[in-house]
Scaffold this active site. Structure first.
Site, short mmCIF file in Angstrom:
data_model
loop_
_atom_site.label_atom_id
_atom_site.label_comp_id
_atom_site.label_asym_id
_atom_site.label_seq_id
_atom_site.Cartn_x
_atom_site.Cartn_y
_atom_site.Cartn_z
CE LYS A 169 43.82 24.62 30.64
NZ LYS A 169 42.79 23.98 31.36
CB CYS A 184 39.73 40.40 44.91
SG CYS A 184 38.83 41.39 43.72
CD1 TRP A 238 39.94 38.91 37.20
CD2 TRP A 238 37.80 39.19 37.79
NE1 TRP A 238 39.15 38.48 36.16
CE2 TRP A 238 37.84 38.65 36.49
CE3 TRP A 238 36.55 39.45 38.37
CZ2 TRP A 238 36.69 38.36 35.76
CZ3 TRP A 238 35.40 39.16 37.65
CH2 TRP A 238 35.48 38.63 36.35
CG HIS A 296 26.33 17.77 11.39
ND1 HIS A 296 25.34 17.48 10.49
CD2 HIS A 296 26.72 16.58 11.91
CE1 HIS A 296 25.10 16.19 10.47
NE2 HIS A 296 25.93 15.61 11.33
CD GLU A 341 42.16 28.17 30.47
OE1 GLU A 341 41.37 28.83 31.15
OE2 GLU A 341 42.42 26.98 30.71
NE ARG A 400 41.18 34.82 46.11
CZ ARG A 400 40.29 33.87 46.30
NH1 ARG A 400 40.67 32.61 46.27
NH2 ARG A 400 39.02 34.15 46.52
CG ASN A 455 37.28 37.87 47.33
OD1 ASN A 455 37.48 36.74 47.75
ND2 ASN A 455 36.73 38.06 46.16
N GLY A 456 34.59 40.18 46.80
CA GLY A 456 33.17 39.83 46.74
C GLY A 456 32.39 40.95 46.09
CD GLU A 458 40.70 21.28 30.19
OE1 GLU A 458 39.56 21.77 30.23
OE2 GLU A 458 41.65 21.74 30.85
CE LYS A 501 44.20 27.26 39.92
NZ LYS A 501 43.93 26.77 38.57
C1 G6P Z 1 38.09 29.45 36.27
C2 G6P Z 1 39.47 28.89 36.11
C3 G6P Z 1 39.41 27.49 35.53
C4 G6P Z 1 38.53 26.61 36.38
C5 G6P Z 1 37.15 27.22 36.59
C6 G6P Z 1 36.37 26.46 37.67
O1 G6P Z 1 37.53 29.65 35.03
O2 G6P Z 1 40.25 29.73 35.27
O3 G6P Z 1 40.72 26.94 35.47
O4 G6P Z 1 38.39 25.36 35.78
O5 G6P Z 1 37.27 28.56 37.04
O6 G6P Z 1 37.05 26.61 38.89
P1 G6P Z 1 36.90 25.63 40.10
O7 G6P Z 1 37.79 26.19 41.18
O8 G6P Z 1 35.46 25.66 40.50
O9 G6P Z 1 37.32 24.27 39.66
#
Ligand code: G6P
Length: 610
Positions: free
Chosen positions: A487, A2, A74, A506, A490, A27, A100-101, A483, A605
């Site tokens: 990507k 949030c 969120w 495997h 997501e 957020r 937020n929290g 990664e 994020k």
């Molecule tokens: C979320 C974001 C990712 C990020 C991860 C860790 O899942 O969508 O993009 O890598 O959090 O976030 P941080 O701010 O700790 O790197």
């Protein structure tokens, strides 16, 4: 999760809040709302869905006032809906709160408040705070919020306003980020700096357990528990407002992919000795003796940052000859890890606010490790709580899918590996010089990699309709495969698996069909021949292979269906360049599918809840 904003000043608050929320949508974005003090009453507007729905509603029915708060959500407690959207109010409608929290003890508080006659309308944990403030209010908003928060257990960043106090806004934080922005006769509150950058670069980072009483004249900050006033420090942030804008790109993600050459250069700036023969990391406070005593490096991170740590593991083990363990933070905290004062814990977090990563940091610190944070956000919780910190200097990253934060995190891990190698005497000067020269070439090389966007776009045009993709890599490009798959998943919602290529036989080999393309990372180095064998195995099963390989590798072209070329570098550093085509592939697939690239469904994020 949030995002929250607050404004007090001479201007109309509504537009300032909406603009601020736009910068915080990363957020959370399942609903949004504002509360504005209009004359002598607080009026609330809330809408489920993206911020635009709220903005449209406010265009149709504008709210005018010079004090207000806003929220982009969120969901944690209660589904996304108009009713559960913030701000939340008490029974009288005199108070409005954004949060937020997570309020952990909200259920007993809610039961007690209900028994006292309070009526609740939402399913959220936040609403209890509004009712608690109502209970404690005797004419002083600051005193009421402070008393309410003394009853609350959990994590919060909160802003509250009251219709009787047109000149006051009260903000507080405990384990969720909150900053104050200072203008001329106007003040802002926000979860993150980009929300205030259009107005000011003067900010104060609130610390855990602090509460601020903010008027047009200024802000005073106190300790929540004992009410003692605390001294604060104003910081001038280096980011400018333009850094948080799209700058002509269709999406923030594409902009951020293209910013990588500059971002990598920023990460390296000032981090070499004058003769360029060694790495200098003044932010890393462990002395030479402490570094020699280390018997383990433990890397803690989540999501993409975890993959950056994984790339770092290969570099540190190779260059500094020290065992490196790596854990996703949510696993580390529940496994009774072996950590002591000879452990270097490296905590990687773009935002510096990820709840699990922070918990891992605290666990490592408690058990005696030296904690080194690698973060992009100055003043974040991770920054403040770690013993040492190395900033990535990527600039603000707005798209939910991390790109430039990832490659700059890797750069910091390479710098750290070289530094540890130098301090531990495991890296001869000639080799060190070779690696440093290679590292310094990366920003330039990155320019040619981001320029292949149009070519990768063509692959995305051909493949965005598939249901599944396989990503294979070995050695330091095994994390690149992870990664790349992350990507794609997501942002394009195409199922993807990242696998160590040697493990293909495997299990994942069963997935291979002409409709499940394989992305193979076949960069020059010790595992190159092995990758070629894996590519042949895929081809033998009629799979389609898109390989990422060296620009002058003609051999690879004989086996793979398509080759995306990247410049040659040290094998250990190749993940920085090799991931970019995969970022672009995911980006263009999502764009072809017409998806919301910057704000993919269900994600946020900054994951500030466990
Ligand atoms: C979320 C974001 C990712 C990020 C991860 C860790 O899942 O969508 O993009 O890598 O959090 O976030 P941080 O701010 O700790 O790197």
């Amino acid at each position: 999760m949030c995002g929250i904003v607050g404004y007090i000043g001479p201007e109309n608050a509504t537009q300032i809040l909406i603009d601020g929320l736009r910068k915080l949508e990363y957020r959370g974005y399942d609903s949004a709302g504002v509360a504005i003090l209009t004359g002598s009453e607080i009026q609330v507007a809330r809408r489920e869905g993206k911020l635009d729905r709220l903005a449209d509603a406010l265009k149709a029915e504008p709210l005018y006032g010079k004090l207000g708060i806003g929220h982009t959500r969120w969901a944690t407690h209660g589904a996304p809906s108009d009713i559960n959207a913030h701000p939340h109010s008490d029974c009288s409608g005199h108070f409005a709160v954004v949060h937020n929290g997570i309020i952990e003890n909200y259920l007993p508080l809610r039961e007690r408040l209900q028994a006292n006659g309070h009526t609740f309308v939402s399913e959220t944990d936040t609403e209890v705070v509004a009712h608690l403030i109502e209970e404690h209010y005797h004419g002083d908003l600051y005193a009421a919020v402070r008393a309410a928060l003394c009853e609350v257990v959990g994590s919060y960043a909160i802003v509250a306003v009251c219709s009787d106090n047109p000149d006051t806004m009260v903000a507080a934080r405990q384990h969720s980020p909150l900053i104050l922005g200072h203008g001329d006769g106007e003040h802002f509150v926000a979860s993150d700096v980009p929300a205030v950058l259009a107005h000011t670069r003067r900010v104060t980072y609130l610390k855990n357990g602090e509460i601020a009483a903010i008027t047009r004249a200024g802000a005073r900050v106190f300790n929540i528990q004992d009410g003692a006033e605390v001294a604060t420090e104003e910081t001038i942030v280096a980011w400018d407002a333009a850094a948080a804008e799209k700058g002509g790109y269709k999406h923030f993600m594409l902009k951020e992919i293209n910013e990588q050459p500059t971002a990598l250069a920023e990460t390296l700036r000032g981090r070499f000795s004058d003769d360029r023969a060694g790495v200098r990391l003044p932010g890393f406070k462990l002395d030479a003796e402490g570094i020699t005593r280390l018997n383990k490096v433990l890397i803690i991170a989540c999501g993409t940052a975890y993959h950056a740590g994984f790339v770092g593991k290969y570099a540190i083990e190779k260059l500094a000859r020290i065992p490196v363990e790596i854990d996703v933070a949510s696993e580390l905290r529940y496994r009774d890890p072996l950590i002591d004062d000879r452990t270097l814990a490296v905590v990687i977090s773009q935002s510096g606010e990820t709840a699990d990563t922070l918990a891992g940091l605290r666990e490592a610190k408690e058990r005696g490790a030296h904690v080194l944070a690698v973060t992009n956000v100055v003043g974040s919780s991770v920054d403040r709580e770690a013993d040492s910190v190395l900033y990535t200097y990527a600039g603000p990253e707005i798209a939910v899918a991390s790109t430039k934060a990832y490659t700059t995190q890797q750069m910091v891990m390479f710098l750290l590996a070289l530094y540890l190698g130098e301090m531990r005497g495991t890296l001869p000067a000639t080799e060190r010089a070779r690696y440093i020269a290679a590292l310094q070439r990366l920003p330039e090389q990155m320019k040619t990699v981001v320029d292949i966007g149009p070519r990768v776009r063509e692959f995305s045009r051909r493949f965005h309709g598939v249901h599944s993709m396989l990503y294979l890599g070995r050695g330091s490009n095994f994390p690149t495969a992870l990664e790349g798959a992350l990507k794609l998943k997501e942002i394009s919602y195409i199922h993807a698996e990242g696998y160590a290529a040697g493990e293909m036989k495997h299990g994942p080999i069963a997935l291979i069909t002409p409709d499940c393309p394989t992305v193979a990372l076949a960069l020059p180095g010790g595992v190159y021949e092995k990758m070629l064998s894996n590519i042949k195995e895929v081809k033998a099963r009629w799979g389609h292979v898109i390989a990422v390989g060296a620009e002058d590798d003609d051999e690879l072209r004989k086996y793979a269906d398509d080759v995306i070329p990247v410049p040659r570098t040290e094998e250990l550093f190749s993940p920085v360049l090799a991931v970019v085509p995969l970022q672009l592939l995911a980006y263009y697939c999502a764009d072809y599918l017409g998806l919301d690239v910057d704000q993919p469904r269900n994600l946020a994020k900054s994951v500030t809840v466990e």
